[in-house]
Write an enzyme that holds these catalytic residues in place. Structure first.
Site, PDB file in Angstrom:
ATOM      1  N   LEU A   1      27.595  47.577  37.092  1.00 52.80           N
ATOM      2  CA  LEU A   1      27.714  48.638  36.095  1.00 52.80           C
ATOM      3  C   LEU A   1      26.775  48.393  34.930  1.00 52.80           C
ATOM      4  O   LEU A   1      26.447  47.255  34.612  1.00 52.80           O
ATOM      5  CB  LEU A   1      29.154  48.664  35.556  1.00 52.80           C
ATOM      6  CG  LEU A   1      30.247  48.972  36.577  1.00 52.80           C
ATOM      7  CD1 LEU A   1      31.614  48.834  35.932  1.00 52.80           C
ATOM      8  CD2 LEU A   1      30.063  50.367  37.139  1.00 52.80           C
TER       9      LEU A   1
ATOM     10  N   GLU B   1      39.892  51.682  32.913  1.00 50.20           N
ATOM     11  CA  GLU B   1      40.588  50.585  33.600  1.00 50.20           C
ATOM     12  C   GLU B   1      40.185  49.287  32.922  1.00 50.20           C
ATOM     13  O   GLU B   1      39.093  49.189  32.366  1.00 50.20           O
ATOM     14  CB  GLU B   1      40.122  50.508  35.070  1.00 50.20           C
ATOM     15  CG  GLU B   1      40.508  51.708  35.883  1.00 50.20           C
ATOM     16  CD  GLU B   1      39.745  51.754  37.216  1.00 50.20           C
ATOM     17  OE1 GLU B   1      39.207  50.716  37.650  1.00 50.20           O
ATOM     18  OE2 GLU B   1      39.694  52.837  37.802  1.00 50.20           O
TER      19      GLU B   1
ATOM     20  N   LYS C   1      38.610  45.783  32.751  1.00 48.11           N
ATOM     21  CA  LYS C   1      37.576  45.116  33.544  1.00 48.11           C
ATOM     22  C   LYS C   1      38.072  43.697  33.799  1.00 48.11           C
ATOM     23  O   LYS C   1      38.131  42.880  32.881  1.00 48.11           O
ATOM     24  CB  LYS C   1      36.240  45.115  32.802  1.00 48.11           C
ATOM     25  CG  LYS C   1      35.110  44.553  33.629  1.00 48.11           C
ATOM     26  CD  LYS C   1      33.782  44.839  32.951  1.00 48.11           C
ATOM     27  CE  LYS C   1      32.592  44.372  33.752  1.00 48.11           C
ATOM     28  NZ  LYS C   1      32.665  43.006  34.252  1.00 48.11           N
TER      29      LYS C   1
ATOM     30  N   ASP D   1      38.132  39.998  34.884  1.00 52.13           N
ATOM     31  CA  ASP D   1      37.097  38.965  34.951  1.00 52.13           C
ATOM     32  C   ASP D   1      37.351  38.079  36.161  1.00 52.13           C
ATOM     33  O   ASP D   1      37.827  36.958  36.055  1.00 52.13           O
ATOM     34  CB  ASP D   1      37.130  38.140  33.657  1.00 52.13           C
ATOM     35  CG  ASP D   1      35.867  37.313  33.511  1.00 52.13           C
ATOM     36  OD1 ASP D   1      34.937  37.493  34.315  1.00 52.13           O
ATOM     37  OD2 ASP D   1      35.823  36.485  32.588  1.00 52.13           O
TER      38      ASP D   1
ATOM     39  N   GLU E   1      38.998  43.091  42.546  1.00 48.04           N
ATOM     40  CA  GLU E   1      38.720  41.758  42.025  1.00 48.04           C
ATOM     41  C   GLU E   1      39.757  40.768  42.516  1.00 48.04           C
ATOM     42  O   GLU E   1      40.956  41.073  42.528  1.00 48.04           O
ATOM     43  CB  GLU E   1      38.770  41.751  40.496  1.00 48.04           C
ATOM     44  CG  GLU E   1      37.808  42.705  39.844  1.00 48.04           C
ATOM     45  CD  GLU E   1      36.380  42.182  39.830  1.00 48.04           C
ATOM     46  OE1 GLU E   1      35.508  42.907  40.337  1.00 48.04           O
ATOM     47  OE2 GLU E   1      36.155  41.077  39.323  1.00 48.04           O
TER      48      GLU E   1
ATOM     49  N   TYR F   1      40.528  48.610  42.994  1.00 54.56           N
ATOM     50  CA  TYR F   1      40.237  49.844  42.263  1.00 54.56           C
ATOM     51  C   TYR F   1      39.369  50.840  43.010  1.00 54.56           C
ATOM     52  O   TYR F   1      39.055  51.898  42.487  1.00 54.56           O
ATOM     53  CB  TYR F   1      39.599  49.537  40.907  1.00 54.56           C
ATOM     54  CG  TYR F   1      38.495  48.497  40.962  1.00 54.56           C
ATOM     55  CD1 TYR F   1      38.704  47.223  40.432  1.00 54.56           C
ATOM     56  CD2 TYR F   1      37.280  48.776  41.557  1.00 54.56           C
ATOM     57  CE1 TYR F   1      37.713  46.257  40.497  1.00 54.56           C
ATOM     58  CE2 TYR F   1      36.285  47.815  41.628  1.00 54.56           C
ATOM     59  CZ  TYR F   1      36.502  46.558  41.091  1.00 54.56           C
ATOM     60  OH  TYR F   1      35.534  45.599  41.151  1.00 54.56           O
TER      61      TYR F   1
ATOM     62  N   LYS G   1      31.939  45.952  27.051  1.00 54.58           N
ATOM     63  CA  LYS G   1      32.262  44.525  26.974  1.00 54.58           C
ATOM     64  C   LYS G   1      32.884  44.211  25.624  1.00 54.58           C
ATOM     65  O   LYS G   1      32.341  44.612  24.587  1.00 54.58           O
ATOM     66  CB  LYS G   1      30.991  43.694  27.152  1.00 54.58           C
ATOM     67  CG  LYS G   1      30.362  43.805  28.521  1.00 54.58           C
ATOM     68  CD  LYS G   1      31.130  42.954  29.528  1.00 54.58           C
ATOM     69  CE  LYS G   1      30.346  42.720  30.800  1.00 54.58           C
ATOM     70  NZ  LYS G   1      29.421  41.641  30.784  1.00 54.58           N
TER      71      LYS G   1
ATOM     72  N   CYS H   1      20.014   8.766   7.020  1.00 55.55           N
ATOM     73  CA  CYS H   1      20.364   8.886   8.433  1.00 55.55           C
ATOM     74  C   CYS H   1      21.601   8.032   8.730  1.00 55.55           C
ATOM     75  O   CYS H   1      21.623   6.845   8.397  1.00 55.55           O
ATOM     76  CB  CYS H   1      19.186   8.429   9.281  1.00 55.55           C
ATOM     77  SG  CYS H   1      19.575   8.301  11.028  1.00 55.55           S
TER      78      CYS H   1
ATOM     79  N   CYS I   1      20.150   4.954  11.082  1.00 55.27           N
ATOM     80  CA  CYS I   1      19.178   3.926  10.682  1.00 55.27           C
ATOM     81  C   CYS I   1      19.035   3.849   9.161  1.00 55.27           C
ATOM     82  O   CYS I   1      18.248   3.052   8.656  1.00 55.27           O
ATOM     83  CB  CYS I   1      17.818   4.191  11.324  1.00 55.27           C
ATOM     84  SG  CYS I   1      17.012   5.661  10.674  1.00 55.27           S
TER      85      CYS I   1
ATOM     86  N   CYS J   1      15.417  13.014  10.428  1.00 57.59           N
ATOM     87  CA  CYS J   1      15.226  11.585  10.219  1.00 57.59           C
ATOM     88  C   CYS J   1      13.808  11.316  10.698  1.00 57.59           C
ATOM     89  O   CYS J   1      13.492  11.560  11.860  1.00 57.59           O
ATOM     90  CB  CYS J   1      16.231  10.796  11.061  1.00 57.59           C
ATOM     91  SG  CYS J   1      15.801   9.053  11.103  1.00 57.59           S
TER      92      CYS J   1
ATOM     93  N   CYS K   1      14.066   5.306  14.952  1.00 53.35           N
ATOM     94  CA  CYS K   1      15.504   5.451  14.681  1.00 53.35           C
ATOM     95  C   CYS K   1      16.256   5.299  16.001  1.00 53.35           C
ATOM     96  O   CYS K   1      15.943   5.981  16.975  1.00 53.35           O
ATOM     97  CB  CYS K   1      15.780   6.823  14.079  1.00 53.35           C
ATOM     98  SG  CYS K   1      17.522   7.262  14.078  1.00 53.35           S
TER      99      CYS K   1
HETATM  100  S1  IVH Z   1      34.084  49.609  39.204  1.00 52.56           S
HETATM  101  C1  IVH Z   1      29.735  50.716  41.165  1.00 52.56           C
HETATM  102  N1  IVH Z   1      36.257  48.756  38.045  1.00 52.56           N
HETATM  103  O1  IVH Z   1      32.756  44.513  37.053  1.00 52.56           O
HETATM  104  C2  IVH Z   1      30.506  49.543  40.644  1.00 52.56           C
HETATM  105  N2  IVH Z   1      34.483  47.209  38.407  1.00 52.56           N
HETATM  106  O2  IVH Z   1      29.366  45.244  36.892  1.00 52.56           O
HETATM  107  C3  IVH Z   1      31.951  49.888  40.594  1.00 52.56           C
HETATM  108  N3  IVH Z   1      34.975  44.932  37.682  1.00 52.56           N
HETATM  109  O3  IVH Z   1      30.877  44.161  39.952  1.00 52.56           O
HETATM  110  C4  IVH Z   1      32.701  48.823  39.899  1.00 52.56           C
HETATM  111  N4  IVH Z   1      37.019  45.328  36.954  1.00 52.56           N
HETATM  112  O4  IVH Z   1      33.156  43.155  39.945  1.00 52.56           O
HETATM  113  C5  IVH Z   1      35.022  48.418  38.478  1.00 52.56           C
HETATM  114  N5  IVH Z   1      38.259  48.110  37.067  1.00 52.56           N
HETATM  115  C6  IVH Z   1      37.036  47.791  37.500  1.00 52.56           C
HETATM  116  C7  IVH Z   1      36.516  46.492  37.418  1.00 52.56           C
HETATM  117  C8  IVH Z   1      35.221  46.240  37.876  1.00 52.56           C
HETATM  118  C9  IVH Z   1      36.081  44.406  37.122  1.00 52.56           C
HETATM  119  C10 IVH Z   1      33.745  44.185  37.961  1.00 52.56           C
HETATM  120  C11 IVH Z   1      33.160  44.408  39.324  1.00 52.56           C
HETATM  121  C12 IVH Z   1      31.740  44.836  39.106  1.00 52.56           C
HETATM  122  C13 IVH Z   1      31.512  44.478  37.677  1.00 52.56           C
HETATM  123  C14 IVH Z   1      30.675  45.518  36.974  1.00 52.56           C
END
Ligand code: IVH
Length: 682
Positions: free
Chosen positions: A90, A120, A122, A124, A181, A233, A319, A413, A416, A431, A436
């Site tokens: 994305l 949604e 994101k 990790d 994920e 998702y 982000k 320092c 030394c 220094c 040293c």
């Molecule tokens: S949609 C076309 N939804 O974030 C890509 N991605 O660069 C559709 N990720 O590689 C991704 N939560 O691994 C989507 N609710 C979510 C997500 C999600 C985590 C990750 C996914 C993707 C990266 C985005």
């Protein structure tokens, strides 16, 4: 004895013991010493042989067998899976206004029609694709480079939230793919790291790395023990659904684990409200989120919007800013670096930020301390963005203890006692004593470090003893060390002394970039060492280069050119180089580009987790590619780590293919992301 040959139980017992010893040894070389001696494939072969023997003779399995524990390098043994539809990434946004821009772009394409959005979390984690046939779970694959992933079917199967059989709704095909994920809940992560710490093993830096390690295990039982979870998702084909919200609902009905915290919005401002709401709230979740994904809800509108380069135009990843935490500064100490630069460092009461314990934070220099007015015993806000060194953001003035005084750089320092020096107009205090002990020690550390001559086993404890006893004064002395000398040091026995000597010997075969880096030329880091090596080819040619010739090299500016020229003009430098070469160090000529990346140009941006930038560049060169520092139309790939800079935008503008770290690792046959000692954060 060949693997798989029929054995008596006695033979099997003997071979099992042999294999266990070898595997344990290689585990240690890999995980603790970071100095693997065999390839992953060779390791896998040993491990598999052991698994086979233990399967044949289950009575010989003991709880301490490596098969029963976590460990060993990742396997390259996973089969490749070509994704039916590429797994894309994305576009990112960091500001709310960029989200509004995203909405405007969409409206420009769609015209004057209502556009609904779904937000949604994101997650990790690790992107995964799960393929079902006739409603049965068939294949689990990692994202890989987006086109080709790894077959981790058996490992993913052990994750309880992955349904093995799904009842599909009427008129829905039994063969379909879902994406989502795989992640490690914070609690599982904590438990895992506690366990690893008890076993004296390397800890994982964060849940994402731990999840990556768990999914790419050779032994599914290990994956099973790591308590992973999933959030799904995406669904393809989408059946009769017409929107992302309906897809999420259908996935839920089919029995997939779908994150409950998604919402539909009538306009972008409502979606931005969701960002505001979750920026704080996400901290209370038992899993890590690094942002919010905003998607156009209607599938018809998504289709109309399509893709730009490798990202959908209908979705955006917002982000969150770096995570922060409050803690107390116990004291401020100064460190003398290799070049004599003195850096103040805050020693903190340990605090967990984004899943990592932070106990030091850099204060950069004297002016920074003054600007932020950080004092010992202050309460401060500390932040950690990606994998960069944590830093103090600000002081909580209300909590300042009475009677505290501003901090000042010490006059001399700490090592030394030479008076410290700061050039007018410069931020750095130095220094200036070239002998040293701190500088000499740091120079040696730098010389032996992984990206330079890569001689594992010279920790500070050893170097300090060698320096104190006058056995080593400069790096060339390392090559004259004798076993008797090493045995006279604390912490060495016959075997460890021999091992270290062997590693010193092995390091004599060096590449030019490593050698140049090891010399510690000011302003020459891993990237620059590569650039200079590539252009000049030999130390001799570089030594003779004039400032003009240096500036003529692409990517070398006036400051670097001056520094390099000056360095090689100094008699001490030339003496050091001759001494090192006389001691037997040989510089290998690089092979010409014939590898799988032959002729491809790569630019790196942001912080990679699995390796340093220099290591990445070295890998690229080894495989025949060309690392470069500027994005242009000629760039084939931009590799993005955490917190990418403006290069990412430029690459997107120029439609250069963007590889996220996982995809890049996949391309270079890399390793999953694991940090040996995440706590060493200073
Ligand atoms: S949609 C076309 N939804 O974030 C890509 N991605 O660069 C559709 N990720 O590689 C991704 N939560 O691994 C989507 N609710 C979510 C997500 C999600 C985590 C990750 C996914 C993707 C990266 C985005």
């Amino acid at each position: 004895m060949a693997a798989g040959a029929v054995k008596s139980i006695e033979e099997a017992q003997a071979r099992i013991l042999e294999l266990r010893t070898q595997i344990e040894y290689h585990n240690r070389q890999y995980h603790e010493l970071d100095a693997p001696e065999i390839t992953d494939a060779e390791y896998d072969a040993l491990f598999l042989e052991l698994v086979e023997l233990e399967t044949q003779f289950p009575e010989l399995v003991t709880p301490d067998s490596p098969t029963q524990r976590v460990g060993g390098p990742p396997s390259n043994a996973f089969a490749k899976v070509t994704h039916r539809v590429p797994m894309l990434s994305l576009n990112n946004a960091f500001e709310r206004d960029e989200v509004r821009e995203f909405d405007k772009r969409i409206r420009r394409v769609l015209g004057d029609v209502p556009v609904e959005y779904v937000t949604e979390l994101k997650i990790d984690g690790l992107a995964m694709s799960l393929l079902y046939e006739d409603g049965q779970y068939k294949v689990g694959a990692t994202r890989g480079d987006g086109f080709i992933g790894e077959d981790v079917t058996a490992n993913v199967k052990t994750i309880p939230s992955v349904p093995l059989r799904v009842t599909v709704p009427p008129e829905f095909p039994g063969t379909f793919e879902v994406r989502g994920e795989v992640y490690m809940p914070r609690r599982s992560f904590q438990r895992l790291n506690e366990e690893l710490a008890r076993q004296g093993k390397a800890l994982f830096a964060n849940p994402r790395n731990a999840a990556a390690g768990a999914v790419r295990q050779l032994d599914p039982r290990v994956t099973a023990s790591r308590r992973l979870d999933t959030f799904i998702y995406a669904l393809d084909p989408a059946g009769r659904t017409r929107s992302q919200a309906q897809i999420l609902e259908l996935l839920r009905q089919m029995g997939f684990s779908v994150n409950p915290n998604s919402r539909t919005h009538a306009d972008i401002e409502s979606a931005i409200g969701f960002l505001d709401e979750w920026e704080e709230k996400r901290r209370s979740l038992d899993y890590q989120t690094d942002g919010i994904v905003i998607k156009v809800n209607s599938l018809a509108q998504q289709a109309e919007l399509g893709f730009v380069s490798r990202s959908p135009r209908w979705a955006l990843a917002f982000k969150f800013p770096p995570e922060q935490a409050e803690t107390k500064v116990e004291e401020i100490r100064v460190y003398v670096g290799r070049t004599g630069a003195v850096t103040p460092v805050a020693w903190l009461q340990p605090v967990v930020i984004s899943g990592t314990t932070v106990s030091r934070a850099t204060l950069h220099n004297e002016d920074e301390v003054a600007r932020k007015d950080v004092r010992p015993k202050d309460y401060v806000i500390v932040q950690r963005a990606g994998d960069v060194i944590p830093e103090v953001v600000r002081v909580i003035r209300e909590k300042r203890p009475k009677g505290s005084r501003p901090w000042h750089m010490p006059a001399s320092c700490p090592e030394c006692h030479t008076p410290l020096h700061r050039e007018p107009g410069e931020a750095v205090t130095r220094c200036i004593n070239p002998v040293c002990p701190a500088q000499v020690r740091e120079h040696l550390r730098h010389f032996v470090s992984r990206s330079a001559m890569n001689i594992e086993g010279f920790g500070y404890a050893t170097l300090d003893q060698l320096l104190d006893r006058g056995m080593v004064r400069d790096p060339s002395d390392l090559y004259h060390l004798t076993k008797a000398q090493l045995l006279s040091l604390e912490g060495f026995a016959d075997k460890s002394a021999q091992n270290l000597l062997d590693r010193i010997e092995a390091s004599k075969e060096a590449t030019l970039p490593r050698f140049l880096l090891a010399l510690g030329i000011p302003h020459v880091g891993e990237h620059m060492a590569g650039v200079l090596a590539e252009h000049f080819g030999t130390v001799e040619r570089l030594q003779e280069a004039t400032t003009d010739e240096l500036i003529a090299v692409g990517g070398v500016g006036a400051i670097v050119a001056d520094a390099v020229h000056e360095f090689f003009q100094r008699p001490e430098s030339r003496r050091l180089i001759s001494r090192i070469l006389e001691a037997g160090v040989m510089i290998k000529q690089p092979k010409k580009a014939t590898g799988p990346l032959a002729g491809k140009t790569f630019v790196l941006t942001g912080t990679l987790q699995a390796m340093t930038r220099g290591e990445a560049e070295e890998r690229i060169r080894e495989l025949g590619g060309v690392p470069s520092s500027n994005v242009s139309k000629k760039t084939d790939y931009l590799v993005v780590g955490a917190d990418p800079g403006s290069k990412l935008e430029k690459a997107q503008r120029l439609k250069v293919a963007v590889l996220e770290e996982d995809a890049f690792l996949e391309l270079i046959g890399g390793q999953p992301v694991q940090q040996a000692h995440p706590y060493h954060s200073q």
